[in-house]
Motif scaffolding. Structure first.
Motif, PDB file in Angstrom:
ATOM      1  N   GLY A  41     -40.434  87.423  17.996  1.00 24.40           N
ATOM      2  CA  GLY A  41     -41.287  87.427  18.668  1.00 24.40           C
ATOM      3  C   GLY A  41     -42.054  88.650  19.385  1.00 24.40           C
ATOM      4  N   SER A  42     -41.182  89.150  20.124  1.00 21.89           N
ATOM      5  CA  SER A  42     -41.025  90.093  21.296  1.00 21.89           C
ATOM      6  C   SER A  42     -41.331  91.326  20.171  1.00 21.89           C
ATOM      7  CB  SER A  42     -40.096  90.355  22.435  1.00 21.89           C
ATOM      8  OG  SER A  42     -38.934  89.928  21.653  1.00 21.89           O
ATOM      9  N   VAL A  43     -40.427  91.642  19.318  1.00 22.05           N
ATOM     10  CA  VAL A  43     -40.161  93.383  18.979  1.00 22.05           C
ATOM     11  C   VAL A  43     -42.204  93.284  18.405  1.00 22.05           C
ATOM     12  CG1 VAL A  43     -39.824  95.319  17.145  1.00 22.05           C
ATOM     13  CG2 VAL A  43     -38.278  93.795  18.893  1.00 22.05           C
ATOM     14  N   PRO A  44     -42.644  92.586  17.507  1.00 19.54           N
ATOM     15  CA  PRO A  44     -43.451  92.942  16.404  1.00 19.54           C
ATOM     16  C   PRO A  44     -44.378  92.955  17.727  1.00 19.54           C
ATOM     17  CG  PRO A  44     -41.918  91.368  15.675  1.00 19.54           C
ATOM     18  CD  PRO A  44     -41.750  91.412  16.330  1.00 19.54           C
ATOM     19  N   ALA A  45     -44.265  91.815  18.456  1.00 19.50           N
ATOM     20  CA  ALA A  45     -45.750  91.946  19.716  1.00 19.50           C
ATOM     21  C   ALA A  45     -45.761  93.152  20.175  1.00 19.50           C
ATOM     22  CB  ALA A  45     -45.258  90.985  20.407  1.00 19.50           C
ATOM     23  N   ALA A  46     -44.461  93.952  20.929  1.00 21.54           N
ATOM     24  CA  ALA A  46     -44.837  95.004  21.454  1.00 21.54           C
ATOM     25  C   ALA A  46     -44.974  96.141  21.127  1.00 21.54           C
ATOM     26  CB  ALA A  46     -42.617  95.603  21.993  1.00 21.54           C
ATOM     27  N   ILE A  47     -44.580  96.708  19.197  1.00 20.40           N
ATOM     28  CA  ILE A  47     -44.780  97.535  18.573  1.00 20.40           C
ATOM     29  C   ILE A  47     -45.843  97.459  18.805  1.00 20.40           C
ATOM     30  CG2 ILE A  47     -44.888  98.359  16.464  1.00 20.40           C
ATOM     31  CD1 ILE A  47     -42.156  97.423  16.316  1.00 20.40           C
ATOM     32  N   THR A  48     -47.383  96.311  18.055  1.00 19.84           N
ATOM     33  CA  THR A  48     -48.526  96.614  18.330  1.00 19.84           C
ATOM     34  C   THR A  48     -49.551  96.585  19.213  1.00 19.84           C
ATOM     35  OG1 THR A  48     -48.368  94.396  16.883  1.00 19.84           O
ATOM     36  CG2 THR A  48     -50.058  94.088  17.945  1.00 19.84           C
ATOM     37  N   SER A  63     -45.088  94.935  27.869  1.00 13.48           N
ATOM     38  CA  SER A  63     -45.163  95.993  27.073  1.00 13.48           C
ATOM     39  C   SER A  63     -45.450  97.112  27.349  1.00 13.48           C
ATOM     40  CB  SER A  63     -45.495  96.164  25.472  1.00 13.48           C
ATOM     41  OG  SER A  63     -44.710  95.776  24.805  1.00 13.48           O
ATOM     42  N   LEU A  64     -46.827  95.590  28.574  1.00 12.32           N
ATOM     43  CA  LEU A  64     -48.384  95.958  29.551  1.00 12.32           C
ATOM     44  C   LEU A  64     -47.366  96.402  30.916  1.00 12.32           C
ATOM     45  CD1 LEU A  64     -51.366  94.151  27.706  1.00 12.32           C
ATOM     46  CD2 LEU A  64     -50.515  96.592  27.561  1.00 12.32           C
ATOM     47  N   THR A  65     -46.655  95.629  31.632  1.00 11.11           N
ATOM     48  CA  THR A  65     -46.207  96.003  32.231  1.00 11.11           C
ATOM     49  C   THR A  65     -44.815  95.710  32.803  1.00 11.11           C
ATOM     50  OG1 THR A  65     -46.352  93.013  33.051  1.00 11.11           O
ATOM     51  CG2 THR A  65     -48.722  94.027  33.215  1.00 11.11           C
ATOM     52  N   SER A  66     -43.688  95.852  31.951  1.00  8.11           N
ATOM     53  CA  SER A  66     -42.578  95.919  32.410  1.00  8.11           C
ATOM     54  C   SER A  66     -41.876  94.627  32.809  1.00  8.11           C
ATOM     55  CB  SER A  66     -42.244  96.921  32.966  1.00  8.11           C
ATOM     56  OG  SER A  66     -42.009  97.076  34.624  1.00  8.11           O
ATOM     57  N   VAL A  67     -42.971  93.400  33.159  1.00  4.81           N
ATOM     58  CA  VAL A  67     -42.419  92.219  33.763  1.00  4.81           C
ATOM     59  C   VAL A  67     -42.651  91.285  33.252  1.00  4.81           C
ATOM     60  CG1 VAL A  67     -43.794  90.943  35.550  1.00  4.81           C
ATOM     61  CG2 VAL A  67     -43.682  93.319  36.007  1.00  4.81           C
ATOM     62  N   GLY A  68     -42.140  89.879  33.204  1.00  3.97           N
ATOM     63  CA  GLY A  68     -42.117  88.709  32.117  1.00  3.97           C
ATOM     64  C   GLY A  68     -40.720  88.580  31.406  1.00  3.97           C
ATOM     65  N   ALA A  69     -39.634  89.166  31.560  1.00  3.93           N
ATOM     66  CA  ALA A  69     -38.638  89.015  30.806  1.00  3.93           C
ATOM     67  C   ALA A  69     -37.543  88.464  31.673  1.00  3.93           C
ATOM     68  CB  ALA A  69     -37.935  90.099  30.307  1.00  3.93           C
ATOM     69  N   GLY A  70     -37.705  88.627  32.781  1.00  4.45           N
ATOM     70  CA  GLY A  70     -36.865  88.272  33.588  1.00  4.45           C
ATOM     71  C   GLY A  70     -37.133  86.719  34.104  1.00  4.45           C
ATOM     72  N   VAL A 117     -32.850  93.344  26.687  1.00  3.77           N
ATOM     73  CA  VAL A 117     -32.517  95.144  25.767  1.00  3.77           C
ATOM     74  C   VAL A 117     -32.990  95.721  24.782  1.00  3.77           C
ATOM     75  CG1 VAL A 117     -30.123  96.303  24.909  1.00  3.77           C
ATOM     76  CG2 VAL A 117     -29.867  95.167  26.860  1.00  3.77           C
ATOM     77  N   PRO A 118     -33.025  95.306  23.227  1.00  5.49           N
ATOM     78  CA  PRO A 118     -34.024  95.336  22.715  1.00  5.49           C
ATOM     79  C   PRO A 118     -34.891  95.605  22.879  1.00  5.49           C
ATOM     80  CG  PRO A 118     -33.078  93.554  22.741  1.00  5.49           C
ATOM     81  CD  PRO A 118     -32.488  93.975  23.244  1.00  5.49           C
ATOM     82  N   LEU A 119     -35.844  95.195  23.401  1.00  2.00           N
ATOM     83  CA  LEU A 119     -37.276  94.755  23.923  1.00  2.00           C
ATOM     84  C   LEU A 119     -37.989  95.825  24.800  1.00  2.00           C
ATOM     85  CD1 LEU A 119     -40.135  93.609  24.003  1.00  2.00           C
ATOM     86  CD2 LEU A 119     -39.580  91.792  25.968  1.00  2.00           C
ATOM     87  N   THR A 120     -36.617  95.729  25.918  1.00  2.00           N
ATOM     88  CA  THR A 120     -37.653  96.959  27.382  1.00  2.00           C
ATOM     89  C   THR A 120     -36.661  98.396  26.238  1.00  2.00           C
ATOM     90  OG1 THR A 120     -34.937  97.045  28.178  1.00  2.00           O
ATOM     91  CG2 THR A 120     -36.822  95.810  29.037  1.00  2.00           C
ATOM     92  N   LEU A 121     -35.947  98.747  25.333  1.00  2.00           N
ATOM     93  CA  LEU A 121     -35.408 100.690  24.847  1.00  2.00           C
ATOM     94  C   LEU A 121     -37.012 100.437  23.434  1.00  2.00           C
ATOM     95  CD1 LEU A 121     -33.510 102.039  24.618  1.00  2.00           C
ATOM     96  CD2 LEU A 121     -32.921 100.780  22.931  1.00  2.00           C
ATOM     97  N   ILE A 122     -37.115  99.282  23.151  1.00  4.85           N
ATOM     98  CA  ILE A 122     -38.311  99.327  22.153  1.00  4.85           C
ATOM     99  C   ILE A 122     -39.595  99.730  22.960  1.00  4.85           C
ATOM    100  CG2 ILE A 122     -39.814  98.609  19.854  1.00  4.85           C
ATOM    101  CD1 ILE A 122     -36.946  97.051  19.115  1.00  4.85           C
ATOM    102  N   ALA A 123     -39.966  99.016  23.934  1.00  2.00           N
ATOM    103  CA  ALA A 123     -41.394  99.207  24.390  1.00  2.00           C
ATOM    104  C   ALA A 123     -40.672 101.089  24.766  1.00  2.00           C
ATOM    105  CB  ALA A 123     -41.083  97.876  25.558  1.00  2.00           C
ATOM    106  N   GLY A 124     -39.761 100.664  25.493  1.00  2.00           N
ATOM    107  CA  GLY A 124     -39.730 101.681  26.763  1.00  2.00           C
ATOM    108  C   GLY A 124     -39.834 103.710  25.921  1.00  2.00           C
ATOM    109  N   LEU A 125     -39.090 103.391  24.458  1.00  2.00           N
ATOM    110  CA  LEU A 125     -39.515 104.489  23.354  1.00  2.00           C
ATOM    111  C   LEU A 125     -40.839 104.397  23.149  1.00  2.00           C
ATOM    112  CD1 LEU A 125     -36.030 104.015  21.009  1.00  2.00           C
ATOM    113  CD2 LEU A 125     -36.562 105.491  23.060  1.00  2.00           C
TER     114      LEU A 125
END
Length: 258
Positions: free
Chosen positions: A79-86, A158-165, A193-201
């Protein structure tokens, strides 16, 4: 160039992360926006790559000790990776440098910090109230809810860097009351890790990352996290959790009021 003041901020945030386990995004991003005056998108993008680097080490430790449920990680990532890319695609098309976009990100960040403060302070009560509703739920329903949770986290992170914790962990405790807490913690970190890496890239691709700021933060935060982790066992959670929750709530309100 490396800025010592930013490295000092990294040390302080690293100490708090090591002491409390709360993600650095809840602390670092508002610090960069409110104290150092960075554009919210730059603060978020830089912090995401910073988080990816620090959480990789944590995942390696949890993986070695077998405290990662890769089934949960896969569901969240679906769910998170496609949402982050979008979300990042939309952010790029909307011109993230615009003042209005910066204000929108700061507002969402403010609400996310207040939600995180509530999750930190009232976690036991929230989990105790809601977890029984999912203890006997159908596995397919839990899987769908986990994917949906991942999508929400993908947009929010992706918008705030907050929430995954704090927010992600609270939701996992509700959805998977039968799993050991350590296994959920490891799964939450591994998913980050993949979420923050993909969003960060993604932020790097659209230009909302400051490489020297990132280097300065990592230089300070790594020893800070190590020191904080070493002394964490000597400080009571009953003292740290309320202080951290109040701090996050105040910072969140400050962002909403600015």
């Amino acid at each position: 160039m490396i800025e010592p003041l930013y490295s000092l901020a990294g040390v302080l945030v690293g100490l708090l992360v090591g002491l409390t386990g709360v993600g650095g995004g809840s602390l670092m991003t508002p610090l960069l926006v409110l104290m150092f005056g960075f554009h919210p998108a730059t603060a978020v993008g830089t912090d995401l790559l910073y988080a990816a680097a620090t959480k990789t080490a944590g995942t390696a430790v949890h993986g070695r000790h077998g405290t990662v449920d890769w089934r949960v990680v896969l569901r969240l990532g679906s769910g998170s990776v496609p949402a982050a890319i979008t979300t990042l695609t939309a952010l790029s098309l909307a011109n993230w440098r615009a003042e209005g976009m910066g204000n929108l990100i700061a507002t969402i960040l403010g609400f996310a910090l207040i939600a995180t403060a509530i999750a930190v302070f009232f976690r036991e009560a929230i989990v105790g109230r809601l977890a029984p509703y999912f203890s006997g739920a159908d596995e397919r329903r839990i899987a769908r809810l986990t994917v949906a949770l991942g999508a929400v986290l993908g947009v929010l992170v992706s918008l705030t860097s907050v929430g995954a914790g704090a927010l992600g962990m609270t939701a996992l405790l509700i959805l998977y009351p039968q799993l050991p807490v350590a296994r959920l913690v490891g799964s939450d970190i591994a998913h980050a890790v993949p979420l923050t890496l993909i969003a960060g890239l993604g932020h790097l691709a659209i230009g909302s990352v400051d490489p020297w700021l990132l280097a300065s933060l990592l230089l300070g935060s790594v020893p800070g996290i190590i020191i904080g982790s070493l002394i964490a066992t000597r400080v009571s959670d009953r003292v740290l959790a309320p202080v951290l929750a109040v701090t996050l709530a105040i910072v969140g309100w400050r962002l909403l009021a600015s």
